[in-house]
Scaffold this active site. Structure first.
Site, PDB file in Angstrom:
ATOM      1  N   GLU A  11      -3.764   2.331  -7.293  1.00  0.00           N
ATOM      2  CA  GLU A  11      -4.114   3.441  -6.411  1.00  0.00           C
ATOM      3  C   GLU A  11      -3.220   4.634  -6.726  1.00  0.00           C
ATOM      4  O   GLU A  11      -2.097   4.708  -6.230  1.00  0.00           O
ATOM      5  CB  GLU A  11      -4.023   3.046  -4.937  1.00  0.00           C
ATOM      6  CG  GLU A  11      -2.753   2.296  -4.530  1.00  0.00           C
ATOM      7  CD  GLU A  11      -2.516   2.364  -3.028  1.00  0.00           C
ATOM      8  OE1 GLU A  11      -3.420   2.734  -2.280  1.00  0.00           O
ATOM      9  OE2 GLU A  11      -1.381   2.074  -2.610  1.00  0.00           O
ATOM     10  N   GLY A  25      -7.248  10.114  -0.215  1.00  0.00           N
ATOM     11  CA  GLY A  25      -7.505  11.004   0.919  1.00  0.00           C
ATOM     12  C   GLY A  25      -7.433  12.477   0.589  1.00  0.00           C
ATOM     13  O   GLY A  25      -7.454  13.321   1.478  1.00  0.00           O
ATOM     14  N   HIS A  27       0.842  -1.203   0.000  1.00  0.00           N
ATOM     15  CA  HIS A  27       0.000   0.000   0.000  1.00  0.00           C
ATOM     16  C   HIS A  27       0.875   1.250   0.000  1.00  0.00           C
ATOM     17  O   HIS A  27       1.967   1.268   0.578  1.00  0.00           O
ATOM     18  CB  HIS A  27      -0.924  -0.003   1.217  1.00  0.00           C
ATOM     19  CG  HIS A  27      -1.996   1.031   1.160  1.00  0.00           C
ATOM     20  ND1 HIS A  27      -1.771   2.344   1.492  1.00  0.00           N
ATOM     21  CD2 HIS A  27      -3.304   0.950   0.791  1.00  0.00           C
ATOM     22  CE1 HIS A  27      -2.894   3.024   1.347  1.00  0.00           C
ATOM     23  NE2 HIS A  27      -3.839   2.209   0.915  1.00  0.00           N
ATOM     24  N   SER A  69     -10.035   7.781  -3.259  1.00  0.00           N
ATOM     25  CA  SER A  69     -11.220   8.619  -3.035  1.00  0.00           C
ATOM     26  C   SER A  69     -12.467   8.025  -3.681  1.00  0.00           C
ATOM     27  O   SER A  69     -13.251   8.725  -4.317  1.00  0.00           O
ATOM     28  CB  SER A  69     -10.976  10.047  -3.536  1.00  0.00           C
ATOM     29  OG  SER A  69      -9.974  10.679  -2.768  1.00  0.00           O
ATOM     30  N   GLY A 109     -11.094   3.395   0.928  1.00  0.00           N
ATOM     31  CA  GLY A 109     -10.452   3.921   2.125  1.00  0.00           C
ATOM     32  C   GLY A 109     -11.450   4.504   3.097  1.00  0.00           C
ATOM     33  O   GLY A 109     -12.231   3.795   3.734  1.00  0.00           O
ATOM     34  N   GLY A 110     -11.454   5.820   3.213  1.00  0.00           N
ATOM     35  CA  GLY A 110     -12.269   6.502   4.213  1.00  0.00           C
ATOM     36  C   GLY A 110     -13.748   6.196   4.144  1.00  0.00           C
ATOM     37  O   GLY A 110     -14.424   6.137   5.178  1.00  0.00           O
TER      38      GLY A 110
END
Length: 233
Positions: free
Chosen positions: A154, A160, A85, A193, A214-215
């Site tokens: 990615e 982010g 990652h 994102s 992710g988030g």
């Protein structure tokens, strides 16, 4: 690095009911902190949700304080593991060589690695995207079984930041990645994102097999919306 065991359990209670109408052909993997693995594996046993870890060491055992082996993960029912990652590369000294070692160790232990590749904003602006990713693939995949692998593209500049790589551009790069592989059926995901409001567009692209979230995965409503994306945006 989110969610204590108590917080993870609360997440599961809210999240699992959203999967009742999820199409059967969609695979769901939660890649969670080491401290949550045992509890989550126990609570998800028999469900359609798979458990993944966020890293694995290349040695089976040894004086590697703070690391974790493949056998330690599989013992807990872990099926997948994220390797390479961008945050491991950026903050913890991960290199293409150590990524390769981790990939092979993961497969030796019976884990399916999710191999991350991608470029920074500086590298993209310098037109180095393709050369960099091809190098990551060349070094990272040496001796790796492509039939037991997931790749995640990615773009680091889109993680982010709220800035998402356009779906068509992500599709183009993923197509280039697939063209470098001797086994074309490797699932290739997009990560960067990913949100409820762009998932339908992303998944409408022909080369993108899934997403590394992710988030937006931290909240049950947003993550379930991503999982239950529309195939006709």
């Amino acid at each position: 690095m989110y969610k204590t065991q108590a917080e993870a359990l609360e997440f599961l209670k809210a999240f699992v009911p959203h999967l009742d109408n999820t199409p059967d052909n969609r695979e769901i993997v939660l890649c969670i902190p080491f401290t949550d693995l045992a509890m989550m594996s126990m609570n998800l046993h028999g469900s359609r949700v798979r458990i993944g870890a966020q890293n694995v060491h290349w040695a089976e055992c040894g004086a590697f304080t703070g690391e974790i082996s493949g056998a330690m993960l599989t013992e807990l029912g872990v099926r997948y593991v994220v390797v390479g990652h961008s945050e491991r590369r950026q903050y913890f000294g991960e290199t293409d060589v150590t990524v390769n070692l981790r990939l092979k160790a993961a497969q030796k232990a019976g884990l399916i690695p999710i191999f991350c590749v991608g470029e920074t904003k500086q590298q993209r602006d310098a037109d180095e995207t393709e050369a960099l990713i091809f190098h990551q693939l060349q070094v990272g995949l040496e001796g790796v079984d492509l039939s037991q692998l997931v790749i995640a593209y990615e773009p680091i500049w889109a993680i982010g930041t709220g800035e998402t790589c356009e779906a068509k551009e992500a599709n183009r790069v993923i197509g280039l990645i697939r063209g470098q592989l001797s086994y074309s059926n490797v699932p290739i995901q997009y990560g960067g994102s990913v949100k409820p409001d762009n998932i339908d567009t992303i998944m409408a692209e022909t080369e993108i097999d899934g997403v590394l979230v992710g988030g937006a995965s931290l909240e049950s409503e947003s993550f379930s919306r991503i999982i239950n994306y529309s195939e006709s945006p």
